[in-house]
Design a protein around this motif. Structure first.
Motif, PDB file in Angstrom:
ATOM      1  N   LEU A   1       0.799  -1.219   0.000  1.00 51.54           N
ATOM      2  CA  LEU A   1       0.000   0.000   0.000  1.00 51.54           C
ATOM      3  C   LEU A   1       0.834   1.271   0.000  1.00 51.54           C
ATOM      4  O   LEU A   1       0.560   2.199  -0.751  1.00 51.54           O
ATOM      5  CB  LEU A   1      -0.948  -0.004   1.197  1.00 51.54           C
ATOM      6  CG  LEU A   1      -1.911  -1.193   1.234  1.00 51.54           C
ATOM      7  CD1 LEU A   1      -2.745  -1.164   2.504  1.00 51.54           C
ATOM      8  CD2 LEU A   1      -2.801  -1.204  -0.004  1.00 51.54           C
ATOM      9  N   PHE A   2       1.835   1.329   0.871  1.00 49.91           N
ATOM     10  CA  PHE A   2       2.663   2.532   0.941  1.00 49.91           C
ATOM     11  C   PHE A   2       4.036   2.185   1.500  1.00 49.91           C
ATOM     12  O   PHE A   2       4.242   1.106   2.051  1.00 49.91           O
ATOM     13  CB  PHE A   2       1.993   3.628   1.791  1.00 49.91           C
ATOM     14  CG  PHE A   2       1.740   3.241   3.223  1.00 49.91           C
ATOM     15  CD1 PHE A   2       2.689   3.482   4.220  1.00 49.91           C
ATOM     16  CD2 PHE A   2       0.548   2.644   3.584  1.00 49.91           C
ATOM     17  CE1 PHE A   2       2.448   3.112   5.534  1.00 49.91           C
ATOM     18  CE2 PHE A   2       0.293   2.276   4.901  1.00 49.91           C
ATOM     19  CZ  PHE A   2       1.251   2.517   5.880  1.00 49.91           C
ATOM     20  N   LYS A   3       4.959   3.125   1.324  1.00 46.84           N
ATOM     21  CA  LYS A   3       6.303   3.012   1.886  1.00 46.84           C
ATOM     22  C   LYS A   3       6.496   4.180   2.832  1.00 46.84           C
ATOM     23  O   LYS A   3       6.077   5.300   2.535  1.00 46.84           O
ATOM     24  CB  LYS A   3       7.365   3.038   0.778  1.00 46.84           C
ATOM     25  CG  LYS A   3       7.263   1.856  -0.167  1.00 46.84           C
ATOM     26  CD  LYS A   3       8.323   1.903  -1.240  1.00 46.84           C
ATOM     27  CE  LYS A   3       8.170   0.714  -2.201  1.00 46.84           C
ATOM     28  NZ  LYS A   3       9.220   0.727  -3.238  1.00 46.84           N
ATOM     29  N   ILE A   4       7.112   3.893   3.970  1.00 43.51           N
ATOM     30  CA  ILE A   4       7.305   4.919   4.983  1.00 43.51           C
ATOM     31  C   ILE A   4       8.772   4.995   5.385  1.00 43.51           C
ATOM     32  O   ILE A   4       9.414   3.969   5.596  1.00 43.51           O
ATOM     33  CB  ILE A   4       6.391   4.665   6.215  1.00 43.51           C
ATOM     34  CG1 ILE A   4       6.463   5.804   7.217  1.00 43.51           C
ATOM     35  CG2 ILE A   4       6.692   3.329   6.855  1.00 43.51           C
ATOM     36  CD1 ILE A   4       5.408   5.746   8.301  1.00 43.51           C
ATOM     37  N   LYS A   5       9.277   6.230   5.413  1.00 45.38           N
ATOM     38  CA  LYS A   5      10.625   6.475   5.918  1.00 45.38           C
ATOM     39  C   LYS A   5      10.459   6.767   7.404  1.00 45.38           C
ATOM     40  O   LYS A   5       9.952   7.820   7.789  1.00 45.38           O
ATOM     41  CB  LYS A   5      11.277   7.650   5.198  1.00 45.38           C
ATOM     42  CG  LYS A   5      12.704   7.878   5.617  1.00 45.38           C
ATOM     43  CD  LYS A   5      13.361   8.959   4.796  1.00 45.38           C
ATOM     44  CE  LYS A   5      14.798   9.093   5.249  1.00 45.38           C
ATOM     45  NZ  LYS A   5      15.503  10.147   4.524  1.00 45.38           N
ATOM     46  N   ALA A   6      10.829   5.798   8.235  1.00 47.13           N
ATOM     47  CA  ALA A   6      10.556   5.869   9.669  1.00 47.13           C
ATOM     48  C   ALA A   6      11.469   6.853  10.374  1.00 47.13           C
ATOM     49  O   ALA A   6      12.672   6.896  10.124  1.00 47.13           O
ATOM     50  CB  ALA A   6      10.707   4.494  10.291  1.00 47.13           C
ATOM     51  N   SER A   7      10.871   7.631  11.269  1.00 49.90           N
ATOM     52  CA  SER A   7      11.661   8.510  12.131  1.00 49.90           C
ATOM     53  C   SER A   7      11.911   7.845  13.481  1.00 49.90           C
ATOM     54  O   SER A   7      12.746   8.295  14.258  1.00 49.90           O
ATOM     55  CB  SER A   7      10.955   9.852  12.323  1.00 49.90           C
ATOM     56  OG  SER A   7       9.676   9.673  12.893  1.00 49.90           O
ATOM     57  N   ASP A   8      11.177   6.766  13.750  1.00 52.26           N
ATOM     58  CA  ASP A   8      11.329   6.012  14.995  1.00 52.26           C
ATOM     59  C   ASP A   8      11.003   4.560  14.700  1.00 52.26           C
ATOM     60  O   ASP A   8       9.868   4.230  14.366  1.00 52.26           O
ATOM     61  CB  ASP A   8      10.384   6.576  16.062  1.00 52.26           C
ATOM     62  CG  ASP A   8      10.419   5.788  17.367  1.00 52.26           C
ATOM     63  OD1 ASP A   8      11.343   4.959  17.558  1.00 52.26           O
ATOM     64  OD2 ASP A   8       9.513   5.993  18.193  1.00 52.26           O
TER      65      ASP A   8
END
Length: 119
Positions: free
Chosen positions: A94-101
């Motif tokens: 569904l989506f890609k996330i650049k994690a900050s945590d």
């Protein structure tokens, strides 16, 4: 791969996490007929409702599994939401996330634990 109790999966690729729903979730939903995805560039917090998924049986919200920025969305899924039923843990991400945590990853399950969870 990581699995959440909300039946999402996460796979790390070059520092970005690809997110989708599990085959179990897709089976429970039935035929998916509509998806509303976040926008690339959106900043999200863990547990924010960021995806709406509707099937012939129900409508559900998908929560962000991590804090971070939406790096990319799978636009194909908006036009062809039924692909979720065909390949939920592959091409139907569904989506890609650049994690900050990434600390929540410690609480997520591996495949063996997830299979026990849904049994």
């Amino acid at each position: 791969m990581y699995y959440t109790e909300e039946h999402e999966w996460l796979r790390e690729e070059d520092g970005v996490y690809v997110v989708g729903i599990t085959a179990h979730a897709a089976e429970q939903l039935g035929d998916v007929v509509f998806l509303e995805l976040p926008e690339a560039g959106d900043t999200v917090s863990k547990d924010d409702e960021i995806v709406v998924i509707e099937s012939v049986k129900a409508a559900s919200d998908i929560l962000s599994p991590l804090d971070g920025e939406i790096a990319e969305v799978n636009e194909t899924m908006v036009d062809e939401p039924g692909k979720v039923n065909d390949d939920p843990e592959g091409d139907a991400w569904l989506f890609k996330i650049k994690a900050s945590d990434t600390s929540p990853l410690d609480d997520y399950m591996d495949e063996v634990a997830y299979k026990k969870f849904i049994a």
